[in-house]
Design an enzyme around this catalytic site. Sequence first.
Site, mmCIF file in Angstrom:
data_model
loop_
_atom_site.group_PDB
_atom_site.id
_atom_site.type_symbol
_atom_site.label_atom_id
_atom_site.label_comp_id
_atom_site.label_asym_id
_atom_site.label_seq_id
_atom_site.Cartn_x
_atom_site.Cartn_y
_atom_site.Cartn_z
ATOM 1 N N GLY A 129 0.911 -1.347 0.099
ATOM 2 C CA GLY A 129 -0.146 0.147 -0.110
ATOM 3 C C GLY A 129 0.905 1.284 0.036
ATOM 4 C CG ASN A 189 0.007 4.958 1.362
ATOM 5 O OD1 ASN A 189 0.907 5.880 1.226
ATOM 6 N ND2 ASN A 189 0.157 3.963 2.344
ATOM 7 N N GLY A 190 -1.677 7.855 0.260
ATOM 8 C CA GLY A 190 -1.412 9.215 0.333
ATOM 9 C C GLY A 190 -0.407 9.748 1.407
ATOM 10 C CB VAL A 215 1.951 -17.494 -0.833
ATOM 11 C CG1 VAL A 215 1.264 -18.447 -0.039
ATOM 12 C CG2 VAL A 215 3.121 -16.920 -0.676
ATOM 13 C CD GLU A 248 -7.326 11.722 3.865
ATOM 14 O OE1 GLU A 248 -6.706 11.699 2.847
ATOM 15 O OE2 GLU A 248 -6.902 10.957 4.931
ATOM 16 C CG HIS A 261 -8.073 3.584 5.531
ATOM 17 N ND1 HIS A 261 -8.516 4.812 5.951
ATOM 18 C CD2 HIS A 261 -7.115 3.922 4.551
ATOM 19 C CE1 HIS A 261 -7.581 5.745 5.423
ATOM 20 N NE2 HIS A 261 -6.895 5.247 4.516
ATOM 21 C CG ASN A 288 -5.162 8.830 7.481
ATOM 22 O OD1 ASN A 288 -5.360 9.527 8.383
ATOM 23 N ND2 ASN A 288 -5.438 8.973 6.323
HETATM 24 P P1 FAE Z 1 -0.403 -4.064 2.350
HETATM 25 O O1 FAE Z 1 0.516 -2.698 2.315
HETATM 26 O O2 FAE Z 1 -1.525 -3.985 1.570
HETATM 27 O O3 FAE Z 1 0.625 -5.048 1.606
HETATM 28 C C1 FAE Z 1 0.293 -6.403 1.381
HETATM 29 C C2 FAE Z 1 1.154 -7.011 0.310
HETATM 30 O O4 FAE Z 1 0.723 -8.441 0.042
HETATM 31 C C3 FAE Z 1 0.907 -6.092 -1.176
HETATM 32 O O5 FAE Z 1 1.692 -5.704 -1.913
HETATM 33 C C4 FAE Z 1 -0.075 -7.410 -1.903
HETATM 34 O O6 FAE Z 1 0.284 -7.256 -3.245
HETATM 35 C C5 FAE Z 1 0.641 -8.597 -1.231
HETATM 36 N N1 FAE Z 1 -0.103 -9.810 -1.592
HETATM 37 C C6 FAE Z 1 -1.528 -10.102 -1.210
HETATM 38 N N2 FAE Z 1 -1.704 -11.327 -1.355
HETATM 39 C C7 FAE Z 1 -0.572 -12.029 -1.700
HETATM 40 C C8 FAE Z 1 -0.291 -13.359 -2.099
HETATM 41 N N3 FAE Z 1 -1.319 -14.371 -2.029
HETATM 42 N N4 FAE Z 1 0.948 -13.710 -2.329
HETATM 43 C C9 FAE Z 1 1.921 -12.670 -2.341
HETATM 44 N N5 FAE Z 1 1.839 -11.490 -1.780
HETATM 45 C C10 FAE Z 1 0.509 -11.058 -1.637
HETATM 46 O O7 FAE Z 1 -0.775 -4.501 3.843
HETATM 47 N N6 FAE Z 1 -3.118 4.435 4.999
HETATM 48 C C11 FAE Z 1 -2.558 5.589 5.910
HETATM 49 O O8 FAE Z 1 -2.173 5.510 7.020
HETATM 50 N N7 FAE Z 1 -2.435 6.931 5.197
HETATM 51 C C12 FAE Z 1 -2.918 7.260 3.863
HETATM 52 O O9 FAE Z 1 -2.802 8.306 3.395
HETATM 53 C C13 FAE Z 1 -3.638 6.153 3.367
HETATM 54 N N8 FAE Z 1 -3.865 6.270 1.811
HETATM 55 C C14 FAE Z 1 -4.330 5.318 1.103
HETATM 56 C C15 FAE Z 1 -4.636 5.572 -0.157
HETATM 57 C C16 FAE Z 1 -5.039 4.376 -1.033
HETATM 58 C C17 FAE Z 1 -5.317 4.743 -2.353
HETATM 59 C C18 FAE Z 1 -4.994 3.091 -0.552
HETATM 60 C C19 FAE Z 1 -5.376 2.012 -1.566
HETATM 61 C C20 FAE Z 1 -4.671 2.797 0.793
HETATM 62 C C21 FAE Z 1 -4.219 4.027 1.715
HETATM 63 N N9 FAE Z 1 -3.852 3.667 2.785
HETATM 64 C C22 FAE Z 1 -3.603 4.641 3.624
HETATM 65 C C23 FAE Z 1 -3.983 2.499 3.398
HETATM 66 C C24 FAE Z 1 -2.520 1.797 3.765
HETATM 67 O O10 FAE Z 1 -1.921 1.831 2.606
HETATM 68 C C25 FAE Z 1 -2.942 0.451 4.194
HETATM 69 O O11 FAE Z 1 -3.551 0.358 5.440
HETATM 70 C C26 FAE Z 1 -1.558 -0.504 4.191
HETATM 71 O O12 FAE Z 1 -0.882 -0.618 3.066
HETATM 72 C C27 FAE Z 1 -1.755 -1.860 4.942
HETATM 73 O O13 FAE Z 1 -0.643 -2.558 5.330
HETATM 74 P P2 FAE Z 1 -0.298 -4.288 5.265
HETATM 75 O O14 FAE Z 1 0.864 -4.075 5.862
HETATM 76 O O15 FAE Z 1 -1.556 -4.481 6.148
#
Ligand code: FAE
Length: 547
Positions: A159, A163-164, A294, A403, A488, A526
């Site tokens: 993410g 993300n922002g 996976v 925000e 989120h 966030n």
């Molecule tokens: P994440 O960052 O989603 O990472 C999981 C990874 O696992 C990804 O790279 C996937 O591609 C990978 N994956 C999934 N399944 C598999 C599999 N089977 N095998 C191999 N790889 C896999 O998880 N949060 C903030 O705090 N501030 C912000 O400003 C903010 N803005 C956002 C804007 C957008 C457009 C989006 C989409 C999200 C935003 N978020 C923001 C949320 C934040 O990016 C999100 O909560 C975190 O990235 C989640 O972190 P995790 O480590 O849980």
Amino acid sequence: MVDNPSGGTGHKGFSRRKFIAGTGSLLGVAALAGRTTTAQAAAVPAAAPIASGDHVPVLVIGTGYGGSVAALRLAQAGIDVHMIEMGMAWDTPGSDGKIFCSTLNPDQRSYWLRTKTKQPLNYFLGFPIDRNISRYTGILDAEDFAGITVYQGRGVGGGSLVNGGMAVTPKRENFSFVLPTVNPDEMYDTYYPRANAGLGVGVIDSAWFESASAYQYSRVGRKHAGRSGFPWGFVPNVYDWDYMEQEQAGTVTRSALAGEILYGNNYGKKSLQKTYIAQAKATGRVTISPLHRVASVAPAAGGGYTVSIDQLNTNGDTTNVKTVLADRVFFAAGSVGTSKLLVKLKATGVLPNLNDEIGKGWGDNGNVMCGRANHLWDPTGSLQSTIPCSGIDNWTAGGAFSEVAPLPVGIETFASFYLSITKNPNRAQFSWNAATGKVDLNWQTAWKQPGINMAKTIFDKINAKEGTIYRTDLFGVYKIWGDHLTYHPLGGAVLDKATDNYGRLVGYPGLYVIDGSLIPGNTSVNPFVTITALAERNIEKIIATDL
Ligand code: FAE
């Protein structure tokens, strides 16, 4: 023009005055002198992707916040780690010389395996604005479930790529709501500061803010919030604020000021690739296999776990199936990715001893979006930074933190735009659908209504005070609320329920969850700072006691 393809942090360093240690409250965050930890990528040769038959001490599924923290800390403890990432590496420029495309001109790099964009804000002036693209393993996944579209980053950095960058530590008084089984003292004394340092969090220079044309929209947001009696404040971010100032001055290549955000930032944002992952790679103990997904994790006869992995091409097809042995596996595939894997593995009898909490407690962090139509004497600016820097806090009184978001379309819109995080109490559950062979989520669109009501505690009042109305042209034809999505996703393998109080999966020694699926549906702000801080807490305990 100074071009800085390695990212903004390498250009001018990270100014200490703008660094925050994360113990401050949401609004009026104190700028502290702290250590600067935005590691630059060391010259480490690219390692070969994982091969069938490999035996690894630790396999991490996913390269987002949880996975990156786990990989860095394990490597620093002397343990070799292999990270598996279904998305691309995002380290090679395209034919336009840039790694990422802008929101103003999305191409195949924008979406994960779609032939048409699915923009969160999908209408403008009442007209649909989505466009056709080539199917490709692009960076943003708009994953559709029956009642909600969940946006997620795909690629090395998860993410953090899309993300922002808003890096917000919840107010301490709200922490027992966020993570009820975690000791707040250890989080606010140790792990939030560690996470903020590791992520390179900083705040905008308040004097510069007053003069920056790219933040006129935030100043209008402040004026309107203030006239209605709502607290408004700066919100920390991982964007390099020195680089931002140079973008505004026109002395570097623009990124936040060139509409880059949802499909990646080419310069100023400190994604995980520039922070935790760079540090992890520099240890020489961490290898990453991009475009590998996976599919299964099963107990191996002689101990450890057999992990089945599909290698993908950029069309999303499986080109190779690999089987490896891992002594320990960390699920860090994000709330949706981890929940889908665990629900499937339990239901199909691969990991039958997982408990009945698997798949439960999923929330949308109360996300709802809306726009307001300002008067003609209140322009918000034709040049808007994609990186938000401020918010309106009505959490205690009304259950909403909003925000002040940009609408960076390149023309004056006279619109104010907001992404609200609300205290929506609804929680959904993932379940295995044997007929389709997929995991479903039982969220219903109508479940957003409590969140809308909470956001209205802010915007109904502002509209009444200003004599303004909601925009009805941003999410459809006469549709006010962006209630079809979340950015989120949280929960699905909740801490101290599906796992023990440190993320160890009940019933399977050596299996851990270390991402947003541990958090029971809402962080009050966030989420990624809390995901990072919780991962820091849990991995420290796991290294000390299990390894
Ligand atoms: P994440 O960052 O989603 O990472 C999981 C990874 O696992 C990804 O790279 C996937 O591609 C990978 N994956 C999934 N399944 C598999 C599999 N089977 N095998 C191999 N790889 C896999 O998880 N949060 C903030 O705090 N501030 C912000 O400003 C903010 N803005 C956002 C804007 C957008 C457009 C989006 C989409 C999200 C935003 N978020 C923001 C949320 C934040 O990016 C999100 O909560 C975190 O990235 C989640 O972190 P995790 O480590 O849980």
